[in-house]
Scaffold this motif. Structure first.
Motif, PDB file in Angstrom:
ATOM      1  N   ALA A  82       0.862  -1.183   0.000  1.00 17.24           N
ATOM      2  CA  ALA A  82       0.000   0.000   0.000  1.00 17.24           C
ATOM      3  C   ALA A  82       0.899   1.233   0.000  1.00 17.24           C
ATOM      4  N   VAL A  83       0.829   2.016  -1.075  1.00 22.38           N
ATOM      5  CA  VAL A  83       1.723   3.170  -1.213  1.00 22.38           C
ATOM      6  C   VAL A  83       1.086   4.378  -0.535  1.00 22.38           C
ATOM      7  N   SER A  84       1.686   4.791   0.582  1.00 18.05           N
ATOM      8  CA  SER A  84       1.048   5.760   1.468  1.00 18.05           C
ATOM      9  C   SER A  84       1.634   7.160   1.360  1.00 18.05           C
ATOM     10  N   LYS A  85       2.471   7.411   0.332  1.00 23.02           N
ATOM     11  CA  LYS A  85       2.991   8.778   0.146  1.00 23.02           C
ATOM     12  C   LYS A  85       1.808   9.733  -0.045  1.00 23.02           C
ATOM     13  N   GLY A  86       1.916  10.902   0.558  1.00 20.44           N
ATOM     14  CA  GLY A  86       0.865  11.905   0.374  1.00 20.44           C
ATOM     15  C   GLY A  86      -0.446  11.578   1.065  1.00 20.44           C
ATOM     16  N   GLU A  95       6.749   3.939   0.594  1.00 19.49           N
ATOM     17  CA  GLU A  95       6.934   5.397   0.551  1.00 19.49           C
ATOM     18  C   GLU A  95       8.006   5.682  -0.480  1.00 19.49           C
ATOM     19  N   ASN A  96       7.915   6.845  -1.143  1.00 17.40           N
ATOM     20  CA  ASN A  96       8.970   7.120  -2.110  1.00 17.40           C
ATOM     21  C   ASN A  96       9.959   8.181  -1.658  1.00 17.40           C
ATOM     22  N   ARG A  97       9.701   8.804  -0.504  1.00 18.82           N
ATOM     23  CA  ARG A  97      10.685   9.770   0.000  1.00 18.82           C
ATOM     24  C   ARG A  97      11.057   9.440   1.430  1.00 18.82           C
ATOM     25  N   LEU A 114      13.738  -7.557  -9.047  1.00 20.05           N
ATOM     26  CA  LEU A 114      13.861  -6.377  -9.905  1.00 20.05           C
ATOM     27  C   LEU A 114      12.580  -5.550  -9.807  1.00 20.05           C
ATOM     28  N   MET A 115      12.726  -4.260 -10.058  1.00 19.33           N
ATOM     29  CA  MET A 115      11.586  -3.338 -10.000  1.00 19.33           C
ATOM     30  C   MET A 115      11.605  -2.464 -11.239  1.00 19.33           C
ATOM     31  N   CYS A 116      10.414  -2.103 -11.760  1.00 22.23           N
ATOM     32  CA  CYS A 116      10.369  -1.118 -12.852  1.00 22.23           C
ATOM     33  C   CYS A 116       9.116  -0.256 -12.749  1.00 22.23           C
ATOM     34  N   ILE A 117       9.207   0.898 -13.393  1.00 21.82           N
ATOM     35  CA  ILE A 117       8.069   1.817 -13.553  1.00 21.82           C
ATOM     36  C   ILE A 117       7.996   2.134 -15.052  1.00 21.82           C
ATOM     37  N   PRO A 118       7.049   1.545 -15.778  1.00 23.94           N
ATOM     38  CA  PRO A 118       6.980   1.805 -17.212  1.00 23.94           C
ATOM     39  C   PRO A 118       6.735   3.287 -17.502  1.00 23.94           C
ATOM     40  N   GLY A 120       3.775  -2.910 -11.313  1.00 23.35           N
ATOM     41  CA  GLY A 120       2.333  -2.729 -11.298  1.00 23.35           C
ATOM     42  C   GLY A 120       1.917  -1.702 -10.270  1.00 23.35           C
ATOM     43  N   MET A 121       1.102  -0.724 -10.726  1.00 21.43           N
ATOM     44  CA  MET A 121       0.571   0.318  -9.856  1.00 21.43           C
ATOM     45  C   MET A 121      -0.949   0.338 -10.053  1.00 21.43           C
ATOM     46  N   SER A 122      -1.626   1.370  -9.527  1.00 17.31           N
ATOM     47  CA  SER A 122      -3.098   1.369  -9.589  1.00 17.31           C
ATOM     48  C   SER A 122      -3.628   1.136 -11.002  1.00 17.31           C
ATOM     49  N   GLY A 123      -2.984   1.758 -11.990  1.00 16.95           N
ATOM     50  CA  GLY A 123      -3.522   1.709 -13.339  1.00 16.95           C
ATOM     51  C   GLY A 123      -3.182   0.447 -14.122  1.00 16.95           C
ATOM     52  N   VAL A 170       2.966  -5.799  -6.075  1.00 19.07           N
ATOM     53  CA  VAL A 170       2.348  -4.658  -6.758  1.00 19.07           C
ATOM     54  C   VAL A 170       2.318  -3.487  -5.776  1.00 19.07           C
ATOM     55  N   ARG A 171       2.492  -2.293  -6.310  1.00 21.95           N
ATOM     56  CA  ARG A 171       2.596  -1.091  -5.470  1.00 21.95           C
ATOM     57  C   ARG A 171       1.379  -0.206  -5.749  1.00 21.95           C
ATOM     58  N   ILE A 172       0.418  -0.234  -4.840  1.00 23.78           N
ATOM     59  CA  ILE A 172      -0.870   0.402  -5.100  1.00 23.78           C
ATOM     60  C   ILE A 172      -1.093   1.591  -4.163  1.00 23.78           C
ATOM     61  N   GLY A 173      -1.281   2.771  -4.751  1.00 25.36           N
ATOM     62  CA  GLY A 173      -1.545   3.976  -3.959  1.00 25.36           C
ATOM     63  C   GLY A 173      -2.995   4.411  -4.076  1.00 25.36           C
ATOM     64  N   THR A 174      -3.289   5.151  -5.153  1.00 22.63           N
ATOM     65  CA  THR A 174      -4.600   5.800  -5.269  1.00 22.63           C
ATOM     66  C   THR A 174      -5.764   4.808  -5.322  1.00 22.63           C
ATOM     67  N   ALA A 175      -5.562   3.632  -5.853  1.00 24.27           N
ATOM     68  CA  ALA A 175      -6.681   2.674  -5.934  1.00 24.27           C
ATOM     69  C   ALA A 175      -7.115   2.203  -4.550  1.00 24.27           C
ATOM     70  N   GLU A 194      -7.244   9.807  -4.011  1.00 21.38           N
ATOM     71  CA  GLU A 194      -6.244  10.779  -4.476  1.00 21.38           C
ATOM     72  C   GLU A 194      -5.303  11.197  -3.351  1.00 21.38           C
ATOM     73  N   ARG A 195      -4.045  11.475  -3.760  1.00 21.33           N
ATOM     74  CA  ARG A 195      -3.063  11.942  -2.798  1.00 21.33           C
ATOM     75  C   ARG A 195      -3.193  13.453  -2.624  1.00 21.33           C
ATOM     76  N   ASN A 196      -2.754  13.923  -1.451  1.00 21.25           N
ATOM     77  CA  ASN A 196      -2.583  15.362  -1.257  1.00 21.25           C
ATOM     78  C   ASN A 196      -1.133  15.684  -1.592  1.00 21.25           C
TER      79      ASN A 196
HETATM   80  C1  LIG Z   1       3.381   6.574  -6.209  1.00 19.78           C
HETATM   81  C2  LIG Z   1       3.976   5.318  -6.644  1.00 19.78           C
HETATM   82  C3  LIG Z   1       3.181   4.166  -6.807  1.00 19.78           C
HETATM   83  C4  LIG Z   1       1.680   4.131  -6.593  1.00 19.78           C
HETATM   84  O1  LIG Z   1       1.038   4.796  -7.629  1.00 19.78           O
HETATM   85  P1  LIG Z   1      -0.567   4.740  -7.771  1.00 19.78           P
HETATM   86  O2  LIG Z   1      -0.775   5.093  -9.185  1.00 19.78           O
HETATM   87  O3  LIG Z   1      -1.098   5.748  -6.821  1.00 19.78           O
HETATM   88  O4  LIG Z   1      -0.998   3.372  -7.449  1.00 19.78           O
HETATM   89  C5  LIG Z   1       3.823   2.997  -7.180  1.00 19.78           C
HETATM   90  N1  LIG Z   1       5.157   2.943  -7.398  1.00 19.78           N
HETATM   91  C6  LIG Z   1       5.942   4.035  -7.267  1.00 19.78           C
HETATM   92  C7  LIG Z   1       7.401   3.912  -7.510  1.00 19.78           C
HETATM   93  C8  LIG Z   1       5.377   5.259  -6.886  1.00 19.78           C
HETATM   94  O5  LIG Z   1       6.178   6.327  -6.746  1.00 19.78           O
END
Ligand SMILES: *Cc1c(COP(=O)(O)O)cnc(C)c1O
Length: 195
Positions: free
Chosen positions: A3-7, A26-28, A131-135, A163-166, A179-184, A188-190
């Protein structure tokens, strides 16, 4: 699922903790330091994942707070991680190498053609488990996830952070283990809460 809890406000995190979620991302480092030390005292079995870029001057704080670091992407960072960890008394941390599958200059991660060298350098030093990636935004994610999986198989790495929310359904179909899921989950983040 991480659960990605940034913001996100602490109250939203606490309701997820009370529902049983234990893996958070968290990313920071600076933002995580404000929220997580107190939560970790209340919920000692939390696993905290660093999913954003790590600057070498933040390594000491990162090692004190995070359980898994998903963004190892250069030899100099591996060196500082190893040196700092041995000084701070070695906790059993896990590491992922971030691969810049879209070869984007503004994004972290090692380029796929430089991965063999980085693997060879880091594997004896750190326990690299995946391994990790962000397309790239706007690209269909599937080819990036497939490439990451092929690379992980080549090095016998069992974990795939993708994999993220989308796009998490695509990522799961292609073998994601994290999988790294934030907004889903949170909505929405602040952006002002992201430090
Ligand atoms: C913010 C973030 C996510 C989560 O993104 P959502 O679209 O909110 O699910 C996943 N991975 C990384 C690296 C991020 O920075």
């Amino acid at each position: 699922m991480i659960a990605v809890s940034k913001g996100q406000p602490v109250e939203a995190i606490v309701s997820l903790l009370d529902a049983g979620q234990r893996d958070f991302g968290e990313n920071r480092v600076s933002e995580a330091l404000l929220k997580w030390p107190a939560l970790k005292e209340r919920y000692p079995d939390i696993r905290l994942h660093l999913i954003g870029q790590l600057q070498t001057n933040k390594v000491k704080d990162a090692l004190s707070l995070f359980d898994v670091i998903h963004t190892v992407d250069r030899e100099s960072l591996a060196d500082v991680l190893v040196k700092t960890r041995s000084r701070e008394c070695g906790t059993a941390l896990k590491f992922f190498i971030q691969v810049n599958t879209g070869e984007e200059s503004q994004k972290g991660g090692v380029r796929p053609d430089a991965l063999p060298g980085l693997m060879q350098y880091t594997q004896p030093l750190l326990s690299i488990t995946g391994l990790m990636c962000i397309p790239p935004a706007g690209d269909p994610p599937a080819p990036h996830f497939a490439l990451l999986r092929t690379l992980a198989e080549k090095y016998n790495l069992s974990h795939l952070s993708m994999g993220m929310s989308g796009d998490y359904e695509t990522a799961l179909r292609l073998g994601a283990t994290h999988v790294r899921i934030g907004t889903a989950i949170f909505g929405e983040r602040n952006p002002k809460a992201e430090i």
